[in-house]
Enzyme design. Structure first.
Site, mmCIF file in Angstrom:
data_model
loop_
_atom_site.group_PDB
_atom_site.id
_atom_site.type_symbol
_atom_site.label_atom_id
_atom_site.label_comp_id
_atom_site.label_asym_id
_atom_site.label_seq_id
_atom_site.Cartn_x
_atom_site.Cartn_y
_atom_site.Cartn_z
ATOM 1 N N ARG A 73 0.856 -1.184 0.000
ATOM 2 C CA ARG A 73 0.000 0.000 0.000
ATOM 3 C C ARG A 73 0.891 1.232 0.000
ATOM 4 O O ARG A 73 1.655 1.435 0.934
ATOM 5 C CB ARG A 73 -0.909 -0.014 1.228
ATOM 6 C CG ARG A 73 -1.695 1.274 1.379
ATOM 7 C CD ARG A 73 -2.604 1.282 2.617
ATOM 8 N NE ARG A 73 -3.262 2.573 2.692
ATOM 9 C CZ ARG A 73 -3.233 3.398 3.745
ATOM 10 N NH1 ARG A 73 -2.612 3.040 4.860
ATOM 11 N NH2 ARG A 73 -3.837 4.555 3.690
ATOM 12 N N HIS A 117 -2.847 10.872 0.743
ATOM 13 C CA HIS A 117 -2.265 10.647 2.073
ATOM 14 C C HIS A 117 -1.576 11.954 2.494
ATOM 15 O O HIS A 117 -0.363 12.006 2.696
ATOM 16 C CB HIS A 117 -1.317 9.448 2.054
ATOM 17 C CG HIS A 117 -1.103 8.812 3.409
ATOM 18 N ND1 HIS A 117 -1.231 7.467 3.636
ATOM 19 C CD2 HIS A 117 -0.764 9.346 4.612
ATOM 20 C CE1 HIS A 117 -0.959 7.193 4.912
ATOM 21 N NE2 HIS A 117 -0.674 8.324 5.525
ATOM 22 N N GLU A 162 -7.577 8.555 6.304
ATOM 23 C CA GLU A 162 -7.876 9.232 7.574
ATOM 24 C C GLU A 162 -8.370 10.670 7.424
ATOM 25 O O GLU A 162 -7.705 11.617 7.869
ATOM 26 C CB GLU A 162 -6.641 9.194 8.496
ATOM 27 C CG GLU A 162 -6.138 7.789 8.789
ATOM 28 C CD GLU A 162 -5.029 7.753 9.851
ATOM 29 O OE1 GLU A 162 -4.482 8.824 10.174
ATOM 30 O OE2 GLU A 162 -4.729 6.656 10.352
ATOM 31 N N ASN A 290 -7.467 1.813 9.885
ATOM 32 C CA ASN A 290 -6.169 1.982 10.545
ATOM 33 C C ASN A 290 -6.396 1.872 12.041
ATOM 34 O O ASN A 290 -7.145 2.663 12.617
ATOM 35 C CB ASN A 290 -5.560 3.354 10.226
ATOM 36 C CG ASN A 290 -5.141 3.469 8.768
ATOM 37 O OD1 ASN A 290 -5.166 2.487 8.026
ATOM 38 N ND2 ASN A 290 -4.749 4.669 8.368
ATOM 39 N N TYR A 292 -4.470 1.453 15.794
ATOM 40 C CA TYR A 292 -3.238 1.484 16.591
ATOM 41 C C TYR A 292 -3.496 1.303 18.080
ATOM 42 O O TYR A 292 -2.737 0.660 18.778
ATOM 43 C CB TYR A 292 -2.505 2.818 16.392
ATOM 44 C CG TYR A 292 -1.891 2.961 15.022
ATOM 45 C CD1 TYR A 292 -0.626 2.438 14.763
ATOM 46 C CD2 TYR A 292 -2.579 3.584 13.989
ATOM 47 C CE1 TYR A 292 -0.056 2.547 13.502
ATOM 48 C CE2 TYR A 292 -2.010 3.696 12.726
ATOM 49 C CZ TYR A 292 -0.751 3.169 12.494
ATOM 50 O OH TYR A 292 -0.189 3.266 11.246
ATOM 51 N N GLU A 350 -3.576 -0.146 8.130
ATOM 52 C CA GLU A 350 -2.410 0.199 8.947
ATOM 53 C C GLU A 350 -2.580 -0.405 10.335
ATOM 54 O O GLU A 350 -3.663 -0.348 10.912
ATOM 55 C CB GLU A 350 -2.245 1.721 9.140
ATOM 56 C CG GLU A 350 -1.825 2.468 7.907
ATOM 57 C CD GLU A 350 -1.657 3.972 8.138
ATOM 58 O OE1 GLU A 350 -1.363 4.381 9.288
ATOM 59 O OE2 GLU A 350 -1.841 4.717 7.169
HETATM 60 C C1 FCB Z 1 -1.390 7.217 10.742
HETATM 61 C C2 FCB Z 1 -0.963 7.725 9.383
HETATM 62 C C3 FCB Z 1 0.378 7.216 8.934
HETATM 63 C C4 FCB Z 1 1.365 7.116 10.065
HETATM 64 C C5 FCB Z 1 0.762 6.388 11.248
HETATM 65 C C6 FCB Z 1 1.699 6.191 12.400
HETATM 66 O O1 FCB Z 1 -2.272 8.124 11.313
HETATM 67 O O2 FCB Z 1 -1.913 7.395 8.414
HETATM 68 O O3 FCB Z 1 0.823 8.041 7.882
HETATM 69 O O4 FCB Z 1 1.831 8.360 10.391
HETATM 70 O O5 FCB Z 1 -0.379 7.048 11.682
#
Ligand code: FCB
Length: 446
Positions: A73, A117, A162, A290, A292, A350
Protein backbone atom coordinates in the site's frame (compact mmCIF):
# COMPACT_ATOMS: atom_id res chain seq x y z
CA UNK A 1 -3.98 -20.02 9.97
CA UNK A 2 -5.45 -17.21 7.94
CA UNK A 3 -7.71 -17.64 4.88
CA UNK A 4 -5.67 -18.87 1.91
CA UNK A 5 -6.13 -15.65 -0.06
CA UNK A 6 -5.44 -13.31 2.87
CA UNK A 7 -3.59 -10.23 1.61
CA UNK A 8 -0.37 -9.74 3.58
CA UNK A 9 1.16 -6.35 3.01
CA UNK A 10 3.00 -3.32 4.25
CA UNK A 11 2.11 0.35 3.92
CA UNK A 12 3.87 3.66 3.35
CA UNK A 13 2.92 7.17 2.23
CA UNK A 14 4.57 9.36 -0.40
CA UNK A 15 5.62 12.32 1.71
CA UNK A 16 6.88 10.10 4.51
CA UNK A 17 9.39 8.18 2.38
CA UNK A 18 10.01 9.64 -1.05
CA UNK A 19 12.21 12.69 -0.61
CA UNK A 20 13.07 14.16 -4.02
CA UNK A 21 10.95 17.05 -2.86
CA UNK A 22 11.90 19.35 -5.69
CA UNK A 23 12.83 16.87 -8.41
CA UNK A 24 11.57 16.25 -11.93
CA UNK A 25 8.98 18.98 -11.84
CA UNK A 26 7.29 18.09 -8.55
CA UNK A 27 5.24 20.95 -7.14
CA UNK A 28 5.20 22.04 -3.52
CA UNK A 29 2.84 20.35 -1.07
CA UNK A 30 1.35 21.73 2.14
CA UNK A 31 3.80 19.51 4.04
CA UNK A 32 6.81 21.01 2.21
CA UNK A 33 5.55 24.40 3.34
CA UNK A 34 4.52 23.34 6.87
CA UNK A 35 7.95 21.84 7.59
CA UNK A 36 9.47 25.29 7.13
CA UNK A 37 7.26 26.85 9.79
CA UNK A 38 9.47 27.26 12.89
CA UNK A 39 8.36 24.88 15.62
CA UNK A 40 5.88 22.97 13.45
CA UNK A 41 7.94 19.77 13.16
CA UNK A 42 10.23 18.30 15.79
CA UNK A 43 13.84 19.52 15.32
CA UNK A 44 12.80 21.40 12.18
CA UNK A 45 12.98 18.14 10.22
CA UNK A 46 11.47 17.87 6.72
CA UNK A 47 10.56 15.31 4.09
CA UNK A 48 13.08 16.79 1.61
CA UNK A 49 15.13 13.56 1.61
CA UNK A 50 13.17 11.22 3.90
CA UNK A 51 14.09 7.62 2.98
CA UNK A 52 15.35 8.74 -0.44
CA UNK A 53 12.90 6.23 -1.85
CA UNK A 54 12.43 8.40 -4.94
CA UNK A 55 15.87 7.12 -5.95
CA UNK A 56 15.98 3.80 -4.13
CA UNK A 57 12.51 2.43 -4.87
CA UNK A 58 13.80 -0.40 -7.09
CA UNK A 59 15.97 -1.75 -4.24
CA UNK A 60 13.05 -1.31 -1.87
CA UNK A 61 10.79 -3.35 -4.13
CA UNK A 62 13.45 -6.10 -4.07
CA UNK A 63 13.39 -5.92 -0.29
CA UNK A 64 9.60 -6.27 -0.29
CA UNK A 65 10.02 -9.32 -2.46
CA UNK A 66 12.54 -10.82 -0.06
CA UNK A 67 10.10 -10.28 2.77
CA UNK A 68 7.47 -12.11 0.75
CA UNK A 69 4.93 -9.28 0.73
CA UNK A 70 1.87 -10.06 -1.34
CA UNK A 71 0.66 -6.47 -1.42
CA UNK A 72 2.08 -3.00 -0.98
CA UNK A 73 0.00 0.00 0.00
CA UNK A 74 1.59 3.26 -1.12
CA UNK A 75 0.29 6.71 -1.89
CA UNK A 76 0.61 8.93 -4.92
CA UNK A 77 2.08 12.39 -4.36
CA UNK A 78 -0.54 14.70 -5.87
CA UNK A 79 1.96 17.56 -6.43
CA UNK A 80 4.29 15.18 -8.26
CA UNK A 81 1.53 14.43 -10.75
CA UNK A 82 -0.11 17.86 -10.90
CA UNK A 83 2.42 20.43 -9.67
CA UNK A 84 -0.24 23.14 -9.47
CA UNK A 85 -2.87 20.73 -8.18
CA UNK A 86 -4.97 21.04 -11.34
CA UNK A 87 -4.11 21.85 -14.95
CA UNK A 88 -1.06 20.47 -16.73
CA UNK A 89 0.08 16.99 -15.75
CA UNK A 90 3.78 16.49 -15.00
CA UNK A 91 4.67 13.45 -17.14
CA UNK A 92 7.77 12.63 -15.05
CA UNK A 93 5.56 12.36 -11.95
CA UNK A 94 3.16 9.89 -13.50
CA UNK A 95 6.09 7.97 -15.03
CA UNK A 96 7.55 7.44 -11.57
CA UNK A 97 4.40 5.73 -10.29
CA UNK A 98 4.02 3.86 -13.55
CA UNK A 99 7.48 2.29 -13.24
CA UNK A 100 6.87 1.48 -9.60
CA UNK A 101 3.57 -0.21 -10.45
CA UNK A 102 5.20 -2.33 -13.15
CA UNK A 103 8.06 -3.31 -10.84
CA UNK A 104 5.59 -4.41 -8.16
CA UNK A 105 3.55 -6.44 -10.61
CA UNK A 106 6.71 -8.06 -11.95
CA UNK A 107 7.57 -9.02 -8.38
CA UNK A 108 4.07 -10.42 -7.85
CA UNK A 109 3.20 -7.76 -5.29
CA UNK A 110 -0.27 -6.29 -5.60
CA UNK A 111 -0.30 -2.48 -5.61
CA UNK A 112 -2.88 -0.86 -3.32
CA UNK A 113 -2.92 2.84 -4.09
CA UNK A 114 -3.94 5.54 -1.67
CA UNK A 115 -4.79 8.64 -3.66
CA UNK A 116 -4.63 11.14 -0.82
CA UNK A 117 -2.26 10.65 2.07
CA UNK A 118 -2.07 14.27 3.20
CA UNK A 119 0.17 16.06 0.69
CA UNK A 120 -2.21 18.57 -0.88
CA UNK A 121 -0.54 20.77 -3.51
CA UNK A 122 0.25 24.10 -1.86
CA UNK A 123 -1.21 25.89 -4.89
CA UNK A 124 -4.61 24.46 -3.93
CA UNK A 125 -4.19 25.40 -0.29
CA UNK A 126 -3.52 28.94 -1.56
CA UNK A 127 -6.95 28.75 -3.19
CA UNK A 128 -8.62 27.69 0.06
CA UNK A 129 -7.65 24.02 0.48
CA UNK A 130 -10.14 21.40 1.64
CA UNK A 131 -12.46 23.91 3.34
CA UNK A 132 -13.25 25.21 -0.15
CA UNK A 133 -15.98 23.33 -1.97
CA UNK A 134 -13.89 23.62 -5.11
CA UNK A 135 -11.61 20.95 -3.62
CA UNK A 136 -14.14 18.30 -4.66
CA UNK A 137 -13.54 19.13 -8.32
CA UNK A 138 -9.78 19.43 -7.85
CA UNK A 139 -9.61 15.93 -6.38
CA UNK A 140 -11.77 14.54 -9.20
CA UNK A 141 -9.38 15.98 -11.79
CA UNK A 142 -6.40 14.45 -10.01
CA UNK A 143 -8.07 11.04 -9.63
CA UNK A 144 -8.98 11.11 -13.30
CA UNK A 145 -5.33 11.70 -14.29
CA UNK A 146 -3.95 8.95 -12.06
CA UNK A 147 -6.56 6.32 -12.79
CA UNK A 148 -6.40 6.89 -16.55
CA UNK A 149 -2.71 6.11 -16.42
CA UNK A 150 -2.63 3.28 -13.88
CA UNK A 151 -6.18 1.96 -13.93
CA UNK A 152 -5.37 -0.83 -16.35
CA UNK A 153 -2.90 -2.41 -13.91
CA UNK A 154 -3.98 -1.25 -10.47
CA UNK A 155 -7.22 -2.73 -9.18
CA UNK A 156 -7.25 -1.67 -5.52
CA UNK A 157 -7.86 1.99 -4.76
CA UNK A 158 -8.17 3.89 -1.51
CA UNK A 159 -9.50 7.40 -2.02
CA UNK A 160 -8.50 9.03 1.26
CA UNK A 161 -6.37 8.16 4.24
CA UNK A 162 -7.88 9.23 7.57
CA UNK A 163 -10.07 12.21 6.69
CA UNK A 164 -10.53 12.89 10.43
CA UNK A 165 -6.80 13.55 10.79
CA UNK A 166 -6.63 15.65 7.63
CA UNK A 167 -9.52 17.83 8.73
CA UNK A 168 -9.06 18.03 12.49
CA UNK A 169 -5.27 18.16 12.82
CA UNK A 170 -4.84 20.17 9.63
CA UNK A 171 -7.57 22.75 10.09
CA UNK A 172 -8.71 22.70 13.76
CA UNK A 173 -5.77 21.96 16.07
CA UNK A 174 -3.16 23.07 13.54
CA UNK A 175 -0.80 20.26 14.54
CA UNK A 176 -0.54 19.12 10.91
CA UNK A 177 -0.27 20.96 7.60
CA UNK A 178 -1.60 23.45 6.72
CA UNK A 179 -1.68 24.40 10.42
CA UNK A 180 -5.01 26.23 10.58
CA UNK A 181 -7.03 26.62 13.77
CA UNK A 182 -10.62 27.08 12.78
CA UNK A 183 -13.21 24.44 13.74
CA UNK A 184 -15.72 25.52 11.11
CA UNK A 185 -13.04 25.23 8.40
CA UNK A 186 -12.21 21.77 9.76
CA UNK A 187 -15.81 20.54 9.41
CA UNK A 188 -16.01 21.96 5.92
CA UNK A 189 -12.75 20.18 5.11
CA UNK A 190 -14.10 16.89 6.48
CA UNK A 191 -17.26 17.29 4.44
CA UNK A 192 -15.40 18.02 1.22
CA UNK A 193 -12.99 15.14 1.80
CA UNK A 194 -15.96 12.79 2.10
CA UNK A 195 -17.75 14.33 -0.85
CA UNK A 196 -14.63 14.09 -2.99
CA UNK A 197 -14.44 10.40 -2.04
CA UNK A 198 -18.00 10.00 -3.27
CA UNK A 199 -17.12 11.70 -6.55
CA UNK A 200 -13.92 9.69 -7.00
CA UNK A 201 -15.58 6.26 -6.74
CA UNK A 202 -17.38 6.39 -10.13
CA UNK A 203 -14.27 7.86 -11.79
CA UNK A 204 -12.19 4.95 -10.54
CA UNK A 205 -14.81 2.44 -11.66
CA UNK A 206 -14.84 3.99 -15.12
CA UNK A 207 -11.07 4.14 -15.57
CA UNK A 208 -10.13 0.96 -13.78
CA UNK A 209 -12.26 -1.96 -14.90
CA UNK A 210 -12.96 -4.39 -12.09
CA UNK A 211 -11.53 -1.93 -9.56
CA UNK A 212 -12.13 -2.43 -5.87
CA UNK A 213 -12.55 0.95 -4.23
CA UNK A 214 -12.66 2.00 -0.60
CA UNK A 215 -11.68 4.67 1.91
CA UNK A 216 -9.45 4.35 4.96
CA UNK A 217 -10.55 5.71 8.32
CA UNK A 218 -8.68 5.99 11.60
CA UNK A 219 -11.02 4.16 13.95
CA UNK A 220 -10.63 3.36 17.59
CA UNK A 221 -12.76 2.11 20.46
CA UNK A 222 -13.49 4.87 22.95
CA UNK A 223 -13.86 3.74 26.54
CA UNK A 224 -15.04 5.89 29.46
CA UNK A 225 -12.51 6.47 32.23
CA UNK A 226 -15.23 5.81 34.81
CA UNK A 227 -18.90 4.92 34.98
CA UNK A 228 -20.00 8.43 35.88
CA UNK A 229 -22.68 9.98 33.67
CA UNK A 230 -20.20 12.67 32.62
CA UNK A 231 -17.52 10.23 31.47
CA UNK A 232 -20.02 7.99 29.69
CA UNK A 233 -21.30 11.02 27.79
CA UNK A 234 -17.72 12.09 27.07
CA UNK A 235 -16.96 8.68 25.56
CA UNK A 236 -20.07 8.82 23.42
CA UNK A 237 -19.13 12.32 22.22
CA UNK A 238 -15.60 11.37 21.34
CA UNK A 239 -16.89 8.29 19.53
CA UNK A 240 -19.18 10.59 17.56
CA UNK A 241 -16.31 12.93 16.80
CA UNK A 242 -13.78 10.36 15.62
CA UNK A 243 -15.75 7.31 14.49
CA UNK A 244 -19.47 7.85 13.92
CA UNK A 245 -19.22 11.18 12.05
CA UNK A 246 -17.44 9.40 9.21
CA UNK A 247 -18.99 5.94 9.41
CA UNK A 248 -22.55 7.19 9.47
CA UNK A 249 -22.01 9.56 6.56
CA UNK A 250 -20.42 6.77 4.51
CA UNK A 251 -22.74 3.91 5.47
CA UNK A 252 -26.01 5.68 6.34
CA UNK A 253 -25.87 8.87 4.34
CA UNK A 254 -26.36 11.11 7.40
CA UNK A 255 -24.20 12.76 10.01
CA UNK A 256 -25.09 11.65 13.55
CA UNK A 257 -27.88 13.81 14.96
CA UNK A 258 -26.36 14.05 18.45
CA UNK A 259 -23.11 15.43 17.03
CA UNK A 260 -24.86 17.88 14.70
CA UNK A 261 -26.70 19.24 17.75
CA UNK A 262 -23.55 19.35 19.86
CA UNK A 263 -21.41 21.15 17.25
CA UNK A 264 -24.30 23.38 16.20
CA UNK A 265 -24.54 24.79 19.72
CA UNK A 266 -20.82 25.70 19.62
CA UNK A 267 -20.17 26.94 16.08
CA UNK A 268 -22.03 28.27 13.08
CA UNK A 269 -21.81 25.06 11.07
CA UNK A 270 -23.36 25.19 7.60
CA UNK A 271 -26.25 22.94 6.64
CA UNK A 272 -24.89 19.88 4.92
CA UNK A 273 -27.12 19.23 1.90
CA UNK A 274 -28.87 15.84 1.83
CA UNK A 275 -27.80 15.50 -1.80
CA UNK A 276 -24.14 15.66 -0.70
CA UNK A 277 -24.70 12.93 1.84
CA UNK A 278 -26.31 10.73 -0.74
CA UNK A 279 -23.18 11.09 -2.87
CA UNK A 280 -20.90 10.42 0.10
CA UNK A 281 -22.76 7.18 0.83
CA UNK A 282 -21.98 5.69 -2.59
CA UNK A 283 -21.48 1.92 -2.23
CA UNK A 284 -17.84 0.85 -2.00
CA UNK A 285 -16.07 -2.50 -2.05
CA UNK A 286 -14.22 -2.31 1.23
CA UNK A 287 -13.52 -0.23 4.29
CA UNK A 288 -9.88 0.43 5.16
CA UNK A 289 -9.23 0.53 8.89
CA UNK A 290 -6.17 1.98 10.54
CA UNK A 291 -5.97 0.67 14.08
CA UNK A 292 -3.24 1.48 16.59
CA UNK A 293 -4.77 1.99 20.01
CA UNK A 294 -7.93 2.75 21.98
CA UNK A 295 -8.80 5.94 23.83
CA UNK A 296 -9.87 6.01 27.45
CA UNK A 297 -11.54 9.36 28.00
CA UNK A 298 -12.94 11.49 30.77
CA UNK A 299 -15.12 14.56 30.69
CA UNK A 300 -13.14 17.79 30.71
CA UNK A 301 -14.93 21.08 29.97
CA UNK A 302 -11.68 22.59 28.69
CA UNK A 303 -10.60 19.51 26.71
CA UNK A 304 -9.77 20.46 23.13
CA UNK A 305 -11.47 17.45 21.57
CA UNK A 306 -15.21 17.69 22.24
CA UNK A 307 -14.56 18.45 25.90
CA UNK A 308 -12.79 15.20 26.63
CA UNK A 309 -9.40 14.27 27.94
CA UNK A 310 -7.59 11.07 27.04
CA UNK A 311 -6.26 9.55 30.23
CA UNK A 312 -3.38 7.18 30.88
CA UNK A 313 -4.28 3.68 31.99
CA UNK A 314 -2.41 2.49 35.01
CA UNK A 315 -0.26 -0.55 34.40
CA UNK A 316 -0.82 -0.49 30.65
CA UNK A 317 2.04 -0.66 28.16
CA UNK A 318 2.66 2.40 25.98
CA UNK A 319 4.65 2.66 22.75
CA UNK A 320 7.35 5.22 22.04
CA UNK A 321 4.77 7.72 20.81
CA UNK A 322 2.65 7.20 23.88
CA UNK A 323 -0.12 5.07 22.42
CA UNK A 324 -1.51 2.39 24.70
CA UNK A 325 -0.92 -1.16 23.47
CA UNK A 326 -4.45 -2.54 23.43
CA UNK A 327 -4.87 -5.46 21.03
CA UNK A 328 -8.35 -6.41 22.28
CA UNK A 329 -9.58 -3.11 20.83
CA UNK A 330 -9.00 -4.46 17.34
CA UNK A 331 -11.48 -7.33 17.51
CA UNK A 332 -13.89 -5.13 19.45
CA UNK A 333 -13.73 -2.55 16.66
CA UNK A 334 -14.01 -5.04 13.81
CA UNK A 335 -17.00 -6.76 15.37
CA UNK A 336 -18.69 -3.45 15.92
CA UNK A 337 -18.13 -2.48 12.28
CA UNK A 338 -19.65 -5.72 11.12
CA UNK A 339 -22.62 -5.36 13.44
CA UNK A 340 -23.40 -1.69 12.85
CA UNK A 341 -22.20 -0.88 9.33
CA UNK A 342 -21.67 -4.23 7.60
CA UNK A 343 -18.96 -3.24 5.09
CA UNK A 344 -18.71 -5.89 2.35
CA UNK A 345 -14.99 -6.31 3.07
CA UNK A 346 -12.44 -4.82 5.46
CA UNK A 347 -8.70 -4.31 5.13
CA UNK A 348 -6.54 -3.38 8.04
CA UNK A 349 -4.69 -0.76 6.04
CA UNK A 350 -2.41 0.20 8.95
CA UNK A 351 -1.39 -1.37 12.23
CA UNK A 352 1.95 -1.15 13.96
CA UNK A 353 3.96 0.58 16.66
CA UNK A 354 6.89 2.89 17.27
CA UNK A 355 9.69 1.67 19.49
CA UNK A 356 13.19 2.98 20.16
CA UNK A 357 14.93 0.58 17.80
CA UNK A 358 18.66 0.75 17.15
CA UNK A 359 21.21 -1.57 15.59
CA UNK A 360 23.45 -3.48 18.00
CA UNK A 361 27.22 -3.97 17.54
CA UNK A 362 26.57 -6.67 14.92
CA UNK A 363 24.18 -4.48 12.98
CA UNK A 364 21.13 -6.45 14.13
CA UNK A 365 18.01 -4.53 15.03
CA UNK A 366 16.15 -6.43 17.70
CA UNK A 367 12.63 -5.24 18.28
CA UNK A 368 10.93 -7.81 20.50
CA UNK A 369 8.24 -5.30 21.50
CA UNK A 370 7.18 -4.98 17.87
CA UNK A 371 6.89 -8.74 17.52
CA UNK A 372 4.77 -8.91 20.66
CA UNK A 373 2.61 -6.06 19.39
CA UNK A 374 2.09 -7.46 15.89
CA UNK A 375 1.50 -10.99 17.13
CA UNK A 376 -1.17 -9.90 19.60
CA UNK A 377 -2.94 -7.78 16.99
CA UNK A 378 -2.84 -10.52 14.36
CA UNK A 379 -4.38 -12.92 16.86
CA UNK A 380 -7.21 -10.44 17.43
CA UNK A 381 -7.62 -10.04 13.67
CA UNK A 382 -7.87 -13.79 13.37
CA UNK A 383 -10.43 -13.91 16.14
CA UNK A 384 -12.54 -11.38 14.24
CA UNK A 385 -12.32 -13.43 11.03
CA UNK A 386 -13.45 -16.52 12.92
CA UNK A 387 -16.39 -14.51 14.24
CA UNK A 388 -17.41 -13.67 10.68
CA UNK A 389 -15.77 -10.30 9.95
CA UNK A 390 -14.88 -10.17 6.23
CA UNK A 391 -11.29 -9.10 6.93
CA UNK A 392 -9.37 -9.66 3.71
CA UNK A 393 -5.90 -8.35 4.42
CA UNK A 394 -3.42 -6.73 6.76
CA UNK A 395 -0.88 -3.99 6.04
CA UNK A 396 1.75 -3.39 8.66
CA UNK A 397 2.67 0.25 9.27
CA UNK A 398 5.25 0.61 8.05
CA UNK A 399 7.51 -1.06 5.54
CA UNK A 400 10.33 1.13 6.82
CA UNK A 401 11.07 3.81 9.38
CA UNK A 402 10.06 7.16 7.97
CA UNK A 403 9.05 10.77 8.49
CA UNK A 404 6.38 10.62 11.18
CA UNK A 405 4.77 14.00 10.37
CA UNK A 406 5.04 16.55 13.20
CA UNK A 407 7.24 14.09 15.12
CA UNK A 408 9.89 14.07 12.41
CA UNK A 409 12.21 11.08 12.31
CA UNK A 410 12.02 10.36 16.02
CA UNK A 411 9.42 7.59 15.76
CA UNK A 412 10.45 4.32 14.17
CA UNK A 413 7.42 2.35 12.94
CA UNK A 414 9.24 0.26 10.32
CA UNK A 415 9.72 -3.47 10.04
CA UNK A 416 12.86 -2.29 8.25
CA UNK A 417 15.27 0.04 10.04
CA UNK A 418 16.50 3.07 8.07
CA UNK A 419 19.92 4.47 8.93
CA UNK A 420 19.21 7.98 7.71
CA UNK A 421 22.80 9.24 7.30
CA UNK A 422 23.70 6.35 4.94
CA UNK A 423 20.14 5.37 3.88
CA UNK A 424 21.03 1.75 4.59
CA UNK A 425 18.07 -0.54 5.19
CA UNK A 426 18.32 -3.20 7.90
CA UNK A 427 15.50 -5.68 8.26
CA UNK A 428 14.53 -5.71 11.93
CA UNK A 429 13.92 -8.98 13.76
CA UNK A 430 10.25 -7.99 13.58
CA UNK A 431 10.51 -7.83 9.80
CA UNK A 432 11.91 -11.36 9.65
CA UNK A 433 9.18 -12.52 11.99
CA UNK A 434 6.55 -10.95 9.75
CA UNK A 435 8.09 -12.63 6.70
CA UNK A 436 7.72 -15.97 8.52
CA UNK A 437 4.07 -15.22 9.27
CA UNK A 438 3.45 -14.52 5.59
CA UNK A 439 5.26 -17.69 4.53
CA UNK A 440 3.29 -19.79 7.00
CA UNK A 441 0.07 -17.84 6.33
CA UNK A 442 -0.38 -17.81 10.07
CA UNK A 443 1.18 -17.62 13.49
CA UNK A 444 3.05 -20.46 15.06
CA UNK A 445 2.61 -21.28 18.72
CA UNK A 446 5.02 -19.96 21.28
C1 FCB B 1 -1.39 7.22 10.74
C2 FCB B 1 -0.96 7.73 9.38
C3 FCB B 1 0.38 7.22 8.93
C4 FCB B 1 1.37 7.12 10.07
C5 FCB B 1 0.76 6.39 11.25
C6 FCB B 1 1.70 6.19 12.40
O1 FCB B 1 -2.27 8.12 11.31
O2 FCB B 1 -1.91 7.39 8.41
O3 FCB B 1 0.82 8.04 7.88
O4 FCB B 1 1.83 8.36 10.39
O5 FCB B 1 -0.38 7.05 11.68
Amino acid sequence: MFPHDFMWGAATAAYQIEGGAREDGKGESIWDAFCRVPGAVRNGETGDVACDYYHRWADDVRLMSELGLRAYRFSIGWPRVLPEGVGPVNPAGLDFYDRLTDALLAANIRPFITLYHWDLPQALQDRGGWPSRESVGWFAEYVEAVSRRLGDRVHDWITHNEPWVVAMLGYASGLHAPGQRDPVAAFLAAHHLLLSHGEAVPILRRNSPGARVGITLNLTPIHPASNTEADLAAARRKDGFVNRWFLEALYRGAYPADMLAYYGALWPLPDFPAADLARIAVPTDFLGVNYYTRHVVSHDPRGLEVQTQTVHVEGAEYTHNDWEVYPAGLSELLLRLRGEYAPPAVYLTENGAAFLDAPDANGDVNDPHRITYLRAHLLEAHKAITAGVPLRGYFVWSLMDNFEWAQGYSKRFGIVYVDYPTQRRLVKTGGRWYADVIRANGIKDG
